[in-house]
Motif scaffolding. Structure first.
Motif, PDB file in Angstrom:
ATOM      1  N   UNK A  29      54.525 -31.762  -9.990  1.00 28.49           N
ATOM      2  CA  UNK A  29      53.467 -32.258  -9.122  1.00 28.49           C
ATOM      3  C   UNK A  29      54.048 -33.016  -7.948  1.00 28.49           C
ATOM      4  N   UNK A  30      55.046 -33.856  -8.187  1.00 27.50           N
ATOM      5  CA  UNK A  30      55.685 -34.595  -7.101  1.00 27.50           C
ATOM      6  C   UNK A  30      56.317 -33.635  -6.108  1.00 27.50           C
ATOM      7  N   UNK A  31      57.007 -32.630  -6.621  1.00 31.74           N
ATOM      8  CA  UNK A  31      57.677 -31.679  -5.747  1.00 31.74           C
ATOM      9  C   UNK A  31      56.680 -30.938  -4.874  1.00 31.74           C
ATOM     10  N   UNK A  32      55.568 -30.531  -5.449  1.00 27.25           N
ATOM     11  CA  UNK A  32      54.585 -29.783  -4.696  1.00 27.25           C
ATOM     12  C   UNK A  32      53.926 -30.654  -3.636  1.00 27.25           C
ATOM     13  N   UNK A  33      53.733 -31.917  -3.904  1.00 30.47           N
ATOM     14  CA  UNK A  33      53.118 -32.803  -2.934  1.00 30.47           C
ATOM     15  C   UNK A  33      54.032 -33.101  -1.760  1.00 30.47           C
ATOM     16  N   UNK A  34      55.341 -33.227  -2.028  1.00 27.28           N
ATOM     17  CA  UNK A  34      56.257 -33.649  -0.988  1.00 27.28           C
ATOM     18  C   UNK A  34      56.907 -32.498  -0.232  1.00 27.28           C
ATOM     19  N   UNK A  35      56.928 -31.304  -0.795  1.00 25.18           N
ATOM     20  CA  UNK A  35      57.650 -30.194  -0.196  1.00 25.18           C
ATOM     21  C   UNK A  35      57.059 -29.804   1.152  1.00 25.18           C
ATOM     22  N   UNK A  36      57.944 -29.498   2.088  1.00 24.62           N
ATOM     23  CA  UNK A  36      57.556 -29.050   3.406  1.00 24.62           C
ATOM     24  C   UNK A  36      57.893 -27.578   3.519  1.00 24.62           C
ATOM     25  N   UNK A  37      56.902 -26.681   3.594  1.00 26.38           N
ATOM     26  CA  UNK A  37      57.191 -25.247   3.629  1.00 26.38           C
ATOM     27  C   UNK A  37      58.030 -24.832   4.826  1.00 26.38           C
ATOM     28  N   UNK A  38      58.022 -25.634   5.884  1.00 31.13           N
ATOM     29  CA  UNK A  38      58.801 -25.301   7.072  1.00 31.13           C
ATOM     30  C   UNK A  38      60.300 -25.453   6.821  1.00 31.13           C
ATOM     31  N   UNK A  39      60.688 -26.096   5.717  1.00 35.75           N
ATOM     32  CA  UNK A  39      62.097 -26.283   5.397  1.00 35.75           C
ATOM     33  C   UNK A  39      62.626 -25.188   4.483  1.00 35.75           C
ATOM     34  N   UNK A  40      61.778 -24.255   4.091  1.00 36.01           N
ATOM     35  CA  UNK A  40      62.194 -23.192   3.191  1.00 36.01           C
ATOM     36  C   UNK A  40      62.989 -22.157   3.986  1.00 36.01           C
ATOM     37  N   UNK A  41      64.293 -22.257   3.911  1.00 38.48           N
ATOM     38  CA  UNK A  41      65.166 -21.431   4.738  1.00 38.48           C
ATOM     39  C   UNK A  41      66.110 -20.571   3.910  1.00 38.48           C
ATOM     40  N   UNK A  42      65.792 -20.304   2.675  1.00 40.42           N
ATOM     41  CA  UNK A  42      66.656 -19.499   1.831  1.00 40.42           C
ATOM     42  C   UNK A  42      66.817 -18.092   2.413  1.00 40.42           C
ATOM     43  N   UNK A  43      68.039 -17.593   2.365  1.00 46.87           N
ATOM     44  CA  UNK A  43      68.294 -16.240   2.824  1.00 46.87           C
ATOM     45  C   UNK A  43      67.786 -15.240   1.789  1.00 46.87           C
ATOM     46  N   UNK A  44      67.367 -14.087   2.248  1.00 45.51           N
ATOM     47  CA  UNK A  44      66.900 -13.061   1.318  1.00 45.51           C
ATOM     48  C   UNK A  44      68.101 -12.332   0.743  1.00 45.51           C
ATOM     49  N   UNK A  45      67.885 -11.661  -0.399  1.00 47.34           N
ATOM     50  CA  UNK A  45      68.999 -11.050  -1.122  1.00 47.34           C
ATOM     51  C   UNK A  45      69.784 -10.058  -0.273  1.00 47.34           C
ATOM     52  N   UNK A  46      69.105  -9.317   0.602  1.00 43.66           N
ATOM     53  CA  UNK A  46      69.793  -8.347   1.433  1.00 43.66           C
ATOM     54  C   UNK A  46      70.800  -8.969   2.379  1.00 43.66           C
ATOM     55  N   UNK A  47      70.547 -10.205   2.785  1.00 40.56           N
ATOM     56  CA  UNK A  47      71.449 -10.902   3.688  1.00 40.56           C
ATOM     57  C   UNK A  47      72.674 -11.465   2.964  1.00 40.56           C
ATOM     58  N   UNK A  48      72.642 -11.475   1.650  1.00 43.28           N
ATOM     59  CA  UNK A  48      73.693 -12.112   0.869  1.00 43.28           C
ATOM     60  C   UNK A  48      74.635 -11.134   0.181  1.00 43.28           C
ATOM     61  N   UNK A  49      74.327  -9.861   0.234  1.00 44.31           N
ATOM     62  CA  UNK A  49      75.098  -8.872  -0.523  1.00 44.31           C
ATOM     63  C   UNK A  49      76.567  -8.818  -0.124  1.00 44.31           C
ATOM     64  N   UNK A  50      76.883  -9.177   1.098  1.00 46.62           N
ATOM     65  CA  UNK A  50      78.272  -9.074   1.565  1.00 46.62           C
ATOM     66  C   UNK A  50      79.128 -10.263   1.160  1.00 46.62           C
ATOM     67  N   UNK A  51      78.520 -11.270   0.539  1.00 45.67           N
ATOM     68  CA  UNK A  51      79.253 -12.478   0.169  1.00 45.67           C
ATOM     69  C   UNK A  51      79.631 -12.483  -1.307  1.00 45.67           C
ATOM     70  N   UNK A  52      80.620 -13.302  -1.641  1.00 44.56           N
ATOM     71  CA  UNK A  52      81.037 -13.494  -3.031  1.00 44.56           C
ATOM     72  C   UNK A  52      80.146 -14.543  -3.697  1.00 44.56           C
ATOM     73  N   UNK A  53      80.135 -14.546  -5.019  1.00 47.51           N
ATOM     74  CA  UNK A  53      79.349 -15.535  -5.756  1.00 47.51           C
ATOM     75  C   UNK A  53      80.226 -16.337  -6.707  1.00 47.51           C
TER      76      UNK A  53
END
Length: 230
Positions: A29-53
């Motif tokens: 509940x705290x996370x949902x109240x405070x989260x700013x959707x404009x900060x959600x900048x995760x790359x999509x899986x297709x953009x990450x395929x060329x990198x190591x994990x």
């Protein structure tokens, strides 16, 4: 290799603050109240395929994710669960110790900028690997220290670095209890956990545990930081 001698004893003063939820839904509940959707900048899986994990566990994944995201050459970090056999674990199950999983992170990185060896140094330099089933105020096997390897080369890198830390007596008489385990499966945590520190700066755990831990890491690893992380 860079070895950091700074202890994390001050986290013991924060025993009343924990990454574990106080009730079944309070943390979400705290996370949902405070989260700013404009900060959600995760790359999509297709953009990450060329990198190591790479995969690590060293306490609350909010803290660990923020630390690795500050490192140059790291393109993306996801919070999640690994180290257990249960399929599709939930945060409630893991955080209450109802599985064998630990809170972990999945690190996507560019090996031309940052090596696996350096990521291992970041891992050991950003937490206390001598505390069994505990990291700071968080207690339980779900917060244990684990360095996962995907092949024999990575296993040797991890073990060689542990041997170096022990040979140089970095932690005194305290043995390193980090588990060195083959990587099997990573389960991505619920969306509200991703970029949690960035999206919830006013959370008491973030202010009192996560940000100070990140700042200590930055102080000791300035040369490893991204330009905007200084």
């Amino acid at each position: 290799m860079k070895i950091v001698r700074t202890p994390f004893l001050m986290l013991l003063l924060l025993a009343s603050i924990s990454c574990q939820p106080k009730n079944k839904s309070g943390k979400q509940e705290v996370a949902q109240k405070e989260s700013d959707p404009h900060l959600e900048t995760k790359l999509i899986s297709g953009q990450l395929q060329k990198y190591e994990t790479a995969y690590f566990a060293s306490g609350c994944f909010w803290c660990v994710e923020a630390i690795f995201e500050s490192v140059k050459g790291v393109k993306e970090v996801y919070s999640g669960y690994s180290g257990g056999s249960e399929k599709n674990p939930t945060y409630e199950q893991v955080s209450y110790g109802r599985t064998h999983h630990a809170e972990a992170v999945e690190v996507y990185y560019d090996p031309e900028v940052i090596s696996f060896t350096q990521l291992v140094q970041v891992f050991f330099g950003s937490h206390d690997p001598t505390t069994l089933n505990r990291q700071g105020p968080d207690r339980g096997a779900q917060y244990r220290s684990i360095a996962f390897y995907k092949n024999d080369r990575e296993k040797k890198i991890i073990q060689d670095y542990i041997d170096k830390l022990e040979t140089e007596n970095i932690y005194g008489n305290r043995p390193i209890v980090t588990e060195v385990e083959p990587f099997e499966k990573f389960y991505k945590a619920e969306e509200y956990h991703q970029d949690y520190e960035k999206r919830n700066p006013n959370n008491s755990y973030i202010r009192n545990v996560s940000i100070p831990r990140l700042n200590r890491f930055k102080k000791n690893f300035e040369s490893y930081l991204k330009e905007d992380a200084h």
